[in-house]
Write an enzyme that holds these catalytic residues in place. Structure first.
Site, PDB file in Angstrom:
ATOM      1  N   PRO A 174       0.763  -1.230   0.000  1.00 19.64           N
ATOM      2  CA  PRO A 174       0.000   0.000   0.000  1.00 19.64           C
ATOM      3  C   PRO A 174       0.796   1.282   0.000  1.00 19.64           C
ATOM      4  O   PRO A 174       1.376   1.667   1.002  1.00 19.64           O
ATOM      5  CB  PRO A 174      -0.747  -0.078   1.311  1.00 19.64           C
ATOM      6  CG  PRO A 174       0.201  -0.810   2.191  1.00 19.64           C
ATOM      7  CD  PRO A 174       1.144  -1.573   1.334  1.00 19.64           C
ATOM      8  N   GLU A 175       0.755   1.986  -1.087  1.00 22.16           N
ATOM      9  CA  GLU A 175       1.059   3.404  -1.074  1.00 22.16           C
ATOM     10  C   GLU A 175      -0.185   4.043  -1.676  1.00 22.16           C
ATOM     11  O   GLU A 175      -1.143   3.337  -1.981  1.00 22.16           O
ATOM     12  CB  GLU A 175       2.328   3.713  -1.876  1.00 22.16           C
ATOM     13  CG  GLU A 175       3.584   3.156  -1.181  1.00 22.16           C
ATOM     14  CD  GLU A 175       4.894   3.614  -1.790  1.00 22.16           C
ATOM     15  OE1 GLU A 175       4.915   4.725  -2.343  1.00 22.16           O
ATOM     16  OE2 GLU A 175       5.871   2.868  -1.704  1.00 22.16           O
TER      17      GLU A 175
ATOM     18  N   LYS B  49      -2.415   6.961   2.770  1.00 21.67           N
ATOM     19  CA  LYS B  49      -2.479   5.502   2.699  1.00 21.67           C
ATOM     20  C   LYS B  49      -3.637   4.942   3.521  1.00 21.67           C
ATOM     21  O   LYS B  49      -3.747   3.729   3.679  1.00 21.67           O
ATOM     22  CB  LYS B  49      -1.155   4.911   3.202  1.00 21.67           C
ATOM     23  CG  LYS B  49       0.076   5.434   2.467  1.00 21.67           C
ATOM     24  CD  LYS B  49       1.354   4.959   3.140  1.00 21.67           C
ATOM     25  CE  LYS B  49       2.569   5.610   2.474  1.00 21.67           C
ATOM     26  NZ  LYS B  49       3.834   5.222   3.175  1.00 21.67           N
TER      27      LYS B  49
ATOM     28  N   ARG C 139      15.518   1.426   4.969  1.00 24.27           N
ATOM     29  CA  ARG C 139      14.861   1.308   3.680  1.00 24.27           C
ATOM     30  C   ARG C 139      15.885   1.434   2.566  1.00 24.27           C
ATOM     31  O   ARG C 139      16.900   2.102   2.712  1.00 24.27           O
ATOM     32  CB  ARG C 139      13.798   2.395   3.505  1.00 24.27           C
ATOM     33  CG  ARG C 139      12.980   2.662   4.749  1.00 24.27           C
ATOM     34  CD  ARG C 139      12.370   1.419   5.351  1.00 24.27           C
ATOM     35  NE  ARG C 139      11.507   0.717   4.420  1.00 24.27           N
ATOM     36  CZ  ARG C 139      10.257   1.069   4.168  1.00 24.27           C
ATOM     37  NH1 ARG C 139       9.745   2.104   4.774  1.00 24.27           N
ATOM     38  NH2 ARG C 139       9.537   0.367   3.329  1.00 24.27           N
TER      39      ARG C 139
END
Length: 275
Positions: free
Chosen positions: A2-3, A59, A256
């Site tokens: 999900p973005e 989001k 990340r």
DNA sequence: CGTTATGTTCGATG
DNA sequence: GCATCGAACATAAC
């Protein structure tokens, strides 16, 4: 997965299949997705009622109930919404399911359970409590608002884009595409960007997300729907820049991984130059 | 076995 | 105060 673009797809799925239909049953198969909310409380609130409309903020997906109140859904890293008709088609990792009167099912799937489902009285209050900045595609979120949110910041462009308090909806995947399109190295410090570069960044933020939504692309699925010249279909080890063909580089920022083209994205004045 | 993974939070550290 | 880092959450795939 999900973005913002993924959640927009979930919203459209929910709008097409679940609005105005009586919720016959709410089946919570893994209560951990509700956090501290007792499953009975959710079931009691929803069964026999109908969803009236939905709204996406970054989001998050917010679904208004007839008679007041909202269902809130966040998807973590591995969440999604799927619809199906026969229980035999119930997909894996179904954590919570809505069964509608007259048939049809909507399921919240999540492998890693990093998302949350909850209830809220008021959408605006929920957004404020979550400390979310403006939705990236809200027309009221303009360049002036973007500049104001970043004023005085010395963080990297990548970190700022992913900060939901600055702008809601951009994650690790789409921040790479936005920075690539803007020709900005992910470790560039914001205070090294002049007004023109900041305007470029804002323009690409809007354009990349609008395009992804218009084409029905997500952050993992349907990447082939993105226009030629997009980074994301090449975003992997051994990937190559769609513009110049150079091998993509990566860097780590707080756990990340950022992918970028070492030739098309200027290093500029970067942070973290001490190692 | 180790590494990595679309998100977010929290405590430690600079 | 600001910013970053690593660990944690849970569950895989490679």
């Amino acid at each position: 997965m999900p973005e913002l673009p993924d959640v927009e797809l979930f919203k459209r799925r929910l709008d097409a299949h679940a609005l105005n239909r009586t919720i016959r049953a709410v089946v919570v198969s893994d209560a951990r997705i509700l956090g501290d909310l007792p499953p009975e409380a959710l079931v009691r609130r929803l069964e026999g009622r109908r969803f009236e409309a939905s709204r996406r903020h970054g989001k998050h997906l917010l679904v208004r109930l007839y008679g007041g109140g909202w269902l809130t859904l966040h998807f973590g890293m591995t969440g999604s919404l799927e619809v199906f008709d026969r229980m035999a088609d119930d997909p894996p990792y179904d954590r919570l399911r809505f069964d509608f009167a007259g048939g049809g099912h909507l399921a919240y799937l999540s492998r890693r359970l990093l998302g949350r489902i909850g209830l809220a009285d008021d959408a605006a209050a929920f957004v404020a409590a979550e400390n979310l900045g403006p939705d990236a595609l809200d027309p009221a979120f303009d360049q002036a608002a973007f500049a104001a949110a970043l004023a005085g910041s010395r963080r990297t462009a990548k970190a700022a884009l992913m900060d939901q308090a600055v702008v809601a909806g951009v994650g690790n995947i789409y921040s790479d595409e936005i920075l690539f399109q803007a020709g900005i190295h992910p470790a560039t410090r914001l205070d090294a960007l002049d007004e023109g570069r900041l305007a470029d960044l804002f323009g690409q933020l809007k354009r990349v997300l609008e395009t992804a939504v218009a084409e029905g692309a997500g952050s993992e699925q349907y990447l082939d729907r993105l226009p030629k010249g997009s980074l994301l279909p090449q975003r992997r080890k051994d990937g190559h820049c769609p513009r110049c063909g150079a091998g993509l580089h990566t860097l780590k920022a707080s756990g990340r991984t950022a992918y970028f083209c070492p030739r098309c994205q200027e290093v500029g004045h970067t942070a973290g130059a001490r190692d």
